[in-house]
Write an enzyme that holds these catalytic residues in place. Structure first.
Site, short mmCIF file in Angstrom:
data_model
loop_
_atom_site.label_atom_id
_atom_site.label_comp_id
_atom_site.label_asym_id
_atom_site.label_seq_id
_atom_site.Cartn_x
_atom_site.Cartn_y
_atom_site.Cartn_z
CG HIS A 90 54.23 28.22 75.34
ND1 HIS A 90 54.15 26.89 75.67
CD2 HIS A 90 54.78 28.83 76.42
CE1 HIS A 90 54.62 26.71 76.90
NE2 HIS A 90 55.01 27.88 77.37
CE1 TYR A 155 41.85 49.44 84.85
CE2 TYR A 155 41.79 48.45 82.66
CZ TYR A 155 41.14 48.87 83.81
OH TYR A 155 39.78 48.73 83.91
#
EC number: 4.2.1.1
Length: 324
Positions: A90, A155
């Site tokens: 991609h 996170y």
């Protein structure tokens, strides 16, 4: 501390492999049946109200004096650890997160604490003779666009980051085509010829200072900020976007090299060059676009009509005061 840094680096390597890595979607240039119009069938968030990319309309931006300069860590020197250049079918990705110390990261510039660690950078481009950036400034596109993808270090997992509006901070730089090559991209462009097919990854022969790919220091003060999403499935609305006002040049021959990278085609067909790997722009909706103190803004209302109305009003007021 070293053990903690090593563990965090290991986690980031695993997380980076998951960003933009799904193989169940494509661009229209690959196969319209799985192109952007169908992404929301794979990932419902792709049809959400706060998607990216967008056009930065300078008539709509609002000045924000809290958008201070960026603080860059690990951007000014070439690391010793090798970088991996990958063709994922991609785009072309440069994975730069296998560091042990002084890992590339950003903070400041209105970003939440503590900092955002760089995972990878990748590119979007068009077909020959056509623009290929995802974002635009007043409808002006670039030949290519570079994204530097950072994750908030508070996170601990990709799932956590993807579910939070401040999970990622992505720096977007529009690349404008020129006749002369930009040698700062030479190491990346020289590696493209080794990406013979989708899924191939190679170590770059040399590293470089990441700052060399960005606008100059003073121009880094001029940027726009908005809340948006990843521009590939799952399109999670978890990104604080920074789009720099100033572009960076890239040579025509270098753009051609990107357009020669191979993609995965429909079943039964040979791989063909990957082009137009950008998502169409999404509605802004009610979102705010903020401009740093040094960035350009443009009033949507001319001051001349306002001045004319003020003078007319003054004349009417004087006549009323003087009487008939």
């Amino acid at each position: 501390m070293w053990a903690l840094d090593f563990l965090l680096s290991f986690l980031l390597i695993q997380l980076a492999a998951q960003v933009d890595s799904s193989g169940t979607w494509c661009y229209d240039s690959q196969d319209p049946k799985c192109g952007p119009a169908h992404w929301k069938e794979l990932a419902p968030a792709c049809g959400g109200p706060t998607q990216s990319p967008i056009n930065i309309d300078l008539r709509l931006v609002q000045r924000d004096y809290t958008l201070k300069p960026f603080i860059f860590q690990g951007y000014d020197s070439a690391p010793q650890d090798p970088w991996v250049l990958e063709n994922d079918g991609h785009t072309v990705l440069l994975r730069v997160n296998s560091c042990q110390q002084n890992c590339p990261a950003i903070r400041g510039a209105g970003l939440p604490s503590p900092e955002y660690r760089l995972l990878q950078l990748h590119f979007h481009w068009g077909s020959p003779g056509h623009q290929g950036s995802e974002h635009s400034l007043d409808e002006k596109h670039g030949s290519m666009e570079m994204h530097m993808v950072h994750m908030n270090t508070k996170y601990q997992s990709m799932e956590d980051a993807r579910s939070q509006p401040d999970g990622f901070a992505i720096l977007a730089v529009l690349l404008v085509e020129e006749d002369r090559d930009n040698t700062n991209f030479s190491a990346i462009v020289s590696g493209l010829k080794n990406l013979s097919s989708p899924g191939v990854a190679v170590n770059l022969t040399s590293t470089f200072a990441l700052a060399s790919l960005l606008p100059s220091a003073l121009r880094l003060l001029r940027y726009y900020r908005y809340s948006g999403s990843l521009t590939t499935p799952g399109c999670e609305p978890a990104v604080l976007w920074t789009v720099f006002e100033n572009t960076v040049p890239i040579g025509h021959a270098q753009v051609v090299q990107f357009q020669a990278v191979l993609q995965t085609g429909p079943p039964g067909l040979h791989p063909r060059p990957l082009t137009s790997n950008f998502r169409p722009q999404q509605p802004l909706g009610g979102r705010r676009i903020s401009a740093s103190p040094e960035a350009s803004v443009r009033s949507s209302v001319s001051t001349l009509p306002c001045l004319h109305l003020a003078l007319v009003g003054l004349g009417v007021g004087l006549r009323l005061w003087q009487g008939p």
